[in-house]
Scaffold this active site. Sequence first.
Site, mmCIF file in Angstrom:
data_model
loop_
_atom_site.group_PDB
_atom_site.id
_atom_site.type_symbol
_atom_site.label_atom_id
_atom_site.label_comp_id
_atom_site.label_asym_id
_atom_site.label_seq_id
_atom_site.Cartn_x
_atom_site.Cartn_y
_atom_site.Cartn_z
ATOM 1 N N HIS A 157 -4.627 5.158 15.025
ATOM 2 C CA HIS A 157 -4.075 4.036 15.773
ATOM 3 C C HIS A 157 -2.734 3.596 15.195
ATOM 4 O O HIS A 157 -1.806 3.270 15.927
ATOM 5 C CB HIS A 157 -5.064 2.870 15.773
ATOM 6 N N ARG A 158 -2.615 3.618 13.857
ATOM 7 C CA ARG A 158 -1.354 3.217 13.227
ATOM 8 C C ARG A 158 -0.262 4.244 13.519
ATOM 9 O O ARG A 158 0.889 3.885 13.784
ATOM 10 C CB ARG A 158 -1.527 3.045 11.724
ATOM 11 N N ASN A 167 0.840 -1.190 0.000
ATOM 12 C CA ASN A 167 0.000 0.000 0.000
ATOM 13 C C ASN A 167 0.884 1.251 0.000
ATOM 14 O O ASN A 167 1.565 1.522 0.988
ATOM 15 C CB ASN A 167 -0.900 -0.018 1.243
ATOM 16 N N LYS A 174 -6.331 12.547 9.828
ATOM 17 C CA LYS A 174 -6.622 11.222 10.375
ATOM 18 C C LYS A 174 -5.322 10.478 10.703
ATOM 19 O O LYS A 174 -5.185 9.883 11.777
ATOM 20 C CB LYS A 174 -7.457 10.398 9.392
ATOM 21 N N PHE A 210 -11.209 4.964 4.286
ATOM 22 C CA PHE A 210 -11.457 3.665 3.663
ATOM 23 C C PHE A 210 -11.884 2.703 4.747
ATOM 24 O O PHE A 210 -11.861 3.028 5.941
ATOM 25 C CB PHE A 210 -10.209 3.160 2.922
ATOM 26 N N ASP A 270 -1.035 -5.296 11.943
ATOM 27 C CA ASP A 270 -2.383 -5.834 11.817
ATOM 28 C C ASP A 270 -3.296 -4.904 12.598
ATOM 29 O O ASP A 270 -2.937 -4.448 13.695
ATOM 30 C CB ASP A 270 -2.485 -7.257 12.359
ATOM 31 N N SER A 271 -4.425 -4.603 12.024
ATOM 32 C CA SER A 271 -5.322 -3.658 12.677
ATOM 33 C C SER A 271 -6.762 -4.088 12.462
ATOM 34 O O SER A 271 -7.060 -4.939 11.619
ATOM 35 C CB SER A 271 -5.098 -2.244 12.126
ATOM 36 N N GLU A 306 -1.043 -17.095 6.069
ATOM 37 C CA GLU A 306 -2.421 -17.083 6.553
ATOM 38 C C GLU A 306 -2.463 -16.388 7.915
ATOM 39 O O GLU A 306 -1.769 -16.770 8.852
ATOM 40 C CB GLU A 306 -2.950 -18.510 6.697
ATOM 41 N N TYR A 353 -13.610 0.912 7.522
ATOM 42 C CA TYR A 353 -14.682 1.257 8.462
ATOM 43 C C TYR A 353 -14.679 2.744 8.845
ATOM 44 O O TYR A 353 -15.477 3.164 9.683
ATOM 45 C CB TYR A 353 -14.548 0.395 9.728
#
Length: 209
Positions: A187-188, A9, A182, A159, A76-77, A40, A161
């Site tokens: 959080h990131r 990304n 933002k 993007f 991971d979020s 996975e 939620y």
Amino acid sequence: MKIVFATQNPGKIREISEILGKDGFEVVSIGDLDIRACAEENGETFSENAEIKAREIYDKLRSQGSVDDIIVMADDSGFCIDELSGAPGVHSARFMGHDTSYDIKNAAILEKMKDVPEERRGAEFVCSICAILPDGKAVFAEGSLRGRVAHEIRGKEGFGYDPIFYLPQYGKTTAELGNDFKNSVSHRSQALHKMEELIRNMSQEMDRS
């Protein structure tokens, strides 16, 4: 020192570079190195999933040669809703299926929450970052942003939620705030700043030893 982040990304890489690049780290994506991630994400927590993703890339780089000057990171979020016992949580990306649009996912959550009063609409975004150091040791940092589930889909800037995550202190959803603002409170961003401080302190300790 080079940081390889397990993402393709470009927006995420730009955000990470702005925070970690100031200390002289070169931040690249797995796409820049032509590496494909396929692990996975079956962990029970955000930190477990972050380590699964980071460890996969670390092992691939180690098999190709030295990792002496590389730190591998992954995050991971997810979106955690109090009234839904923390769901969708670690399953946020897979909620209702990977290929289901977030318009549909968001509408489904609002339907589940339609009769829930304001005082029980608490929710948060959570991000966990795992860094695999050159010696294979894993370190973690986490950030979270508290808010509420909105009553309607609002905003076009975010993007996932973002259009249903409402921040009372700003009177807007995160999709209405704009990406630059933002990202400054996200959080990131919080997790990245904590990781930056952690790595900087470790580097200083290594220099003194």
